[in-house]
Write an enzyme that holds these catalytic residues in place. Structure first.
Site, mmCIF file in Angstrom:
data_model
loop_
_atom_site.group_PDB
_atom_site.id
_atom_site.type_symbol
_atom_site.label_atom_id
_atom_site.label_comp_id
_atom_site.label_asym_id
_atom_site.label_seq_id
_atom_site.Cartn_x
_atom_site.Cartn_y
_atom_site.Cartn_z
ATOM 1 N N ASN A 67 72.195 -85.712 57.290
ATOM 2 C CA ASN A 67 73.053 -84.651 56.752
ATOM 3 C C ASN A 67 73.301 -84.861 55.261
ATOM 4 O O ASN A 67 73.435 -85.980 54.788
ATOM 5 C CB ASN A 67 74.390 -84.619 57.503
ATOM 6 C CG ASN A 67 74.173 -84.317 58.974
ATOM 7 O OD1 ASN A 67 73.095 -83.872 59.355
ATOM 8 N ND2 ASN A 67 75.177 -84.556 59.790
ATOM 9 N N ASP A 104 75.878 -83.111 53.769
ATOM 10 C CA ASP A 104 77.187 -82.482 53.522
ATOM 11 C C ASP A 104 78.286 -83.425 53.033
ATOM 12 O O ASP A 104 79.333 -82.972 52.556
ATOM 13 C CB ASP A 104 77.657 -81.726 54.773
ATOM 14 C CG ASP A 104 77.704 -82.594 56.036
ATOM 15 O OD1 ASP A 104 77.979 -83.804 55.928
ATOM 16 O OD2 ASP A 104 77.475 -82.047 57.132
ATOM 17 N N HIS A 129 68.317 -87.879 53.586
ATOM 18 C CA HIS A 129 67.912 -86.601 52.980
ATOM 19 C C HIS A 129 68.731 -86.245 51.737
ATOM 20 O O HIS A 129 68.782 -85.080 51.349
ATOM 21 C CB HIS A 129 67.988 -85.480 54.028
ATOM 22 C CG HIS A 129 66.971 -85.620 55.129
ATOM 23 N ND1 HIS A 129 67.006 -84.906 56.304
ATOM 24 C CD2 HIS A 129 65.860 -86.410 55.219
ATOM 25 C CE1 HIS A 129 65.969 -85.248 57.067
ATOM 26 N NE2 HIS A 129 65.264 -86.168 56.432
ATOM 27 N N CYS A 132 68.091 -83.679 37.135
ATOM 28 C CA CYS A 132 67.332 -82.924 36.140
ATOM 29 C C CYS A 132 65.835 -83.155 36.364
ATOM 30 O O CYS A 132 65.392 -84.300 36.483
ATOM 31 C CB CYS A 132 67.724 -83.362 34.731
ATOM 32 S SG CYS A 132 66.724 -82.543 33.464
ATOM 33 N N THR A 161 71.016 -84.449 66.655
ATOM 34 C CA THR A 161 69.773 -84.147 65.930
ATOM 35 C C THR A 161 68.720 -83.682 66.920
ATOM 36 O O THR A 161 68.645 -84.199 68.040
ATOM 37 C CB THR A 161 69.257 -85.343 65.107
ATOM 38 O OG1 THR A 161 67.969 -85.006 64.568
ATOM 39 C CG2 THR A 161 69.144 -86.631 65.896
#
Ligand code: OAD
Length: 249
Positions: free
Chosen positions: A112, A114, A129, A137, A197
């Site tokens: 996740n 979040d 992830h 950048c 998951t």
């Protein structure tokens, strides 16, 4: 046909079994996915109301999509960031933060982006992830945390380069250090919890089979059966917030 009462009793027995494994284990790991945040109101990716039902991953979550149309990609991420900013951690996130306190040797691995595990108090989170709150950048490589909504899209770095979300897109490698740490933990954990998951996305989905091969008990917590279920030592059916509270206390 088996009755619902039977299934519920079986689940209760399995929870007690898993609780025993968890209490007796020295080294424990957990791999979480979008289902853990579903009770907080964060949409999952697959399944009935999943994001990939209404949005095309190849248009929003690949390096090629960003190169082609950074504005559309950013509009989607800005929308998701706004949505997640309104969400709070749920009982499952808090239970996992307590598990970290109870176990000396513990690793929380998440797919996740979040940040709700950290918000619930988990001190160390191995993020496979990336994070939706981090931007990078594409010209100078500078990375920074940015929680505010961007006034202009696509946002730019002080060097003038385009900023991109600090998440892993399809076709990209996982952060090397996080992956090394997760994989190494699979070789020695005694119990692995796999929570919320679909176990459909690799390489994250390869962690549980690896842990099992190395002798860990694999306990899956999910609303439905997944590709992992047949290999798990116990499949606890239900909402992760409720099951984790019962399992961890
Ligand atoms: P998915 O959306 O593929 O799967 C979510 C899983 O959670 C499903 O198996 C659901 O049955 C389960 N679930 C939903 N609500 C639940 C609840 N309350 N309690 C327990 N289980 C519940 O999400 P992930 O497996 O996390 O990648 O997806 C993996 C990756 O695919 C994501 O990290 C993302 C996505 O594309 C990237 O962005 C790189």
């Amino acid at each position: 046909m088996r009755s619902l009462a039977h299934a519920t009793r079986d689940n209760e027995k399995l929870i007690q079994q898993a609780k025993h494994w968890l209490e007796s284990a020295g080294c424990v790991a957990a791999v979480t996915g979008a289902g853990v945040s579903a009770e907080s109101g964060v949409p999952t990716f697959r399944g009935k109301d999943g994001l990939w039902r209404n949005f095309r991953a190849e248009e929003l979550a690949t390096p090629a999509a960003f190169q082609r149309d950074p504005l559309t990609v950013w509009q989607w991420y800005q929308w998701r960031r706004g949505l997640i900013a309104e969400c709070q951690p749920n009982a499952g996130h808090f239970a996992l933060a307590r598990l970290e306190q109870k176990k000396l040797d513990f690793l929380l691995i998440t797919q996740n982006v979040d940040g709700l595990h950290e918000q619930a108090g988990s001190g160390k989170v191995c993020r496979l992830h990336g994070s939706i709150w981090v931007v990078r950048c594409i010209s100078c490589g500078k990375e920074q945390e940015e929680r505010e909504a961007f006034a202009e899209l696509p946002p730019r770095c002080t060097c003038g380069g385009l900023l991109r979300p600090g998440v892993v897109w399809f076709g990209e490698n996982l952060p090397a250090e996080a992956w090394r740490e997760a994989e190494a933990f699979m070789l020695r954990c005694e119990v692995l919890l796999v929570i919320g998951t679909s176990s459909a996305v690799y390489p994250a989905a390869s962690l549980a089979p690896l842990a099992r091969q190395c002798g860990a008990r694999v306990v899956e917590i999910n609303l439905e059966l997944t590709g992992l279920s047949a290999q798990a030592d116990a499949v606890l059916a239900g909402r992760s917030g409720e099951i984790l509270e019962e399992l961890i206390g």
